[in-house]
Design a protein around this motif. Sequence first.
Motif, PDB file in Angstrom:
ATOM      1  N   VAL A  86       9.396   0.548   9.750  1.00 29.30           N
ATOM      2  CA  VAL A  86       8.417   0.913   8.734  1.00 29.30           C
ATOM      3  C   VAL A  86       8.670   0.032   7.517  1.00 29.30           C
ATOM      4  O   VAL A  86       9.820  -0.143   7.092  1.00 29.30           O
ATOM      5  N   ALA A  87       7.597  -0.527   6.968  1.00 29.48           N
ATOM      6  CA  ALA A  87       7.685  -1.324   5.746  1.00 29.48           C
ATOM      7  C   ALA A  87       6.813  -0.661   4.681  1.00 29.48           C
ATOM      8  O   ALA A  87       5.669  -0.286   4.960  1.00 29.48           O
ATOM      9  N   ALA A  88       7.370  -0.500   3.495  1.00 34.13           N
ATOM     10  CA  ALA A  88       6.632   0.078   2.378  1.00 34.13           C
ATOM     11  C   ALA A  88       6.829  -0.808   1.160  1.00 34.13           C
ATOM     12  O   ALA A  88       7.939  -1.309   0.920  1.00 34.13           O
ATOM     13  N   THR A  89       5.763  -1.010   0.411  1.00 39.77           N
ATOM     14  CA  THR A  89       5.874  -1.823  -0.798  1.00 39.77           C
ATOM     15  C   THR A  89       4.843  -1.375  -1.813  1.00 39.77           C
ATOM     16  O   THR A  89       3.808  -0.805  -1.456  1.00 39.77           O
ATOM     17  N   LEU A  90       5.153  -1.617  -3.063  1.00 43.84           N
ATOM     18  CA  LEU A  90       4.184  -1.478  -4.147  1.00 43.84           C
ATOM     19  C   LEU A  90       3.695  -2.870  -4.489  1.00 43.84           C
ATOM     20  O   LEU A  90       4.432  -3.845  -4.317  1.00 43.84           O
ATOM     21  N   PHE A  91       2.475  -2.972  -4.987  1.00 49.85           N
ATOM     22  CA  PHE A  91       1.982  -4.279  -5.423  1.00 49.85           C
ATOM     23  C   PHE A  91       1.100  -4.131  -6.650  1.00 49.85           C
ATOM     24  O   PHE A  91       0.530  -3.087  -6.902  1.00 49.85           O
ATOM     25  N   ARG A  92       1.058  -5.213  -7.408  1.00 51.58           N
ATOM     26  CA  ARG A  92       0.213  -5.281  -8.604  1.00 51.58           C
ATOM     27  C   ARG A  92      -0.591  -6.568  -8.556  1.00 51.58           C
ATOM     28  O   ARG A  92      -0.109  -7.587  -8.063  1.00 51.58           O
ATOM     29  N   ARG A  93      -1.784  -6.477  -9.091  1.00 49.98           N
ATOM     30  CA  ARG A  93      -2.652  -7.648  -9.205  1.00 49.98           C
ATOM     31  C   ARG A  93      -3.050  -7.807 -10.666  1.00 49.98           C
ATOM     32  O   ARG A  93      -3.371  -6.818 -11.340  1.00 49.98           O
ATOM     33  N   ASP A  94      -3.048  -9.044 -11.133  1.00 50.71           N
ATOM     34  CA  ASP A  94      -3.472  -9.323 -12.507  1.00 50.71           C
ATOM     35  C   ASP A  94      -4.906  -8.867 -12.742  1.00 50.71           C
ATOM     36  O   ASP A  94      -5.282  -8.550 -13.870  1.00 50.71           O
ATOM     37  N   THR A  95      -5.702  -8.835 -11.692  1.00 43.77           N
ATOM     38  CA  THR A  95      -7.102  -8.444 -11.802  1.00 43.77           C
ATOM     39  C   THR A  95      -7.294  -6.928 -11.890  1.00 43.77           C
ATOM     40  O   THR A  95      -8.424  -6.475 -12.059  1.00 43.77           O
ATOM     41  N   ALA A  96      -6.199  -6.164 -11.766  1.00 40.22           N
ATOM     42  CA  ALA A  96      -6.302  -4.700 -11.804  1.00 40.22           C
ATOM     43  C   ALA A  96      -5.238  -4.118 -12.726  1.00 40.22           C
ATOM     44  O   ALA A  96      -4.325  -3.419 -12.282  1.00 40.22           O
ATOM     45  N   PRO A  97      -5.335  -4.389 -14.029  1.00 41.89           N
ATOM     46  CA  PRO A  97      -4.333  -3.847 -14.955  1.00 41.89           C
ATOM     47  C   PRO A  97      -4.377  -2.319 -14.965  1.00 41.89           C
ATOM     48  O   PRO A  97      -5.443  -1.717 -14.827  1.00 41.89           O
ATOM     49  N   GLY A  98      -3.201  -1.724 -15.094  1.00 40.99           N
ATOM     50  CA  GLY A  98      -3.115  -0.268 -15.116  1.00 40.99           C
ATOM     51  C   GLY A  98      -3.170   0.377 -13.749  1.00 40.99           C
ATOM     52  O   GLY A  98      -3.223   1.598 -13.635  1.00 40.99           O
ATOM     53  N   LYS A  99      -3.162  -0.438 -12.704  1.00 38.05           N
ATOM     54  CA  LYS A  99      -3.215   0.076 -11.330  1.00 38.05           C
ATOM     55  C   LYS A  99      -1.985  -0.390 -10.564  1.00 38.05           C
ATOM     56  O   LYS A  99      -1.432  -1.451 -10.836  1.00 38.05           O
ATOM     57  N   VAL A 100      -1.569   0.400  -9.603  1.00 34.67           N
ATOM     58  CA  VAL A 100      -0.490   0.010  -8.696  1.00 34.67           C
ATOM     59  C   VAL A 100      -0.961   0.275  -7.270  1.00 34.67           C
ATOM     60  O   VAL A 100      -1.533   1.331  -6.969  1.00 34.67           O
TER      61      VAL A 100
END
Length: 132
Positions: A86-100
């Motif tokens: 199982v692989a789990a990760t969080l990610f962020r995009r510059d195009t979606a501030p305030g979101k994870v």
Amino acid sequence: MDINLPDVLAEVRAAFDRYEQALVTNDVEALDDLFFESDTTIRYGGGENLYGIGAIRAFRAARSPAGLMRQLERTEITTYGRDFAVAATLFRRDTAPGKVGRQMQSWMRTPGGWKVVAAHVSVIDEVSHVDE
């Protein structure tokens, strides 16, 4: 049950890294290759529920290649025995501030290498977490 055997963990990490590279560069052929070719393969996305490799491939082929770059955080890979992970990760995009974003994948060893058999991707509002 052997958990996180170093050689198996390294194999799955390499497959996960290959997936991430294919995702951010929109390498549809590599993405298709990394998903198990079966009607039982499932991918729940941010706005779609995809049942079977055919639906997953159709989604990938139609997806816009714009805005796919992201930064990963807290990637955790756990292997169970020699054939499942199982692989789990969080990610962020510059195009979606305030979101994870959150991504989980179930990986299975096949004769053709490690393949995703189930995946879930979702995006939530940024919140502070006690466990971070």
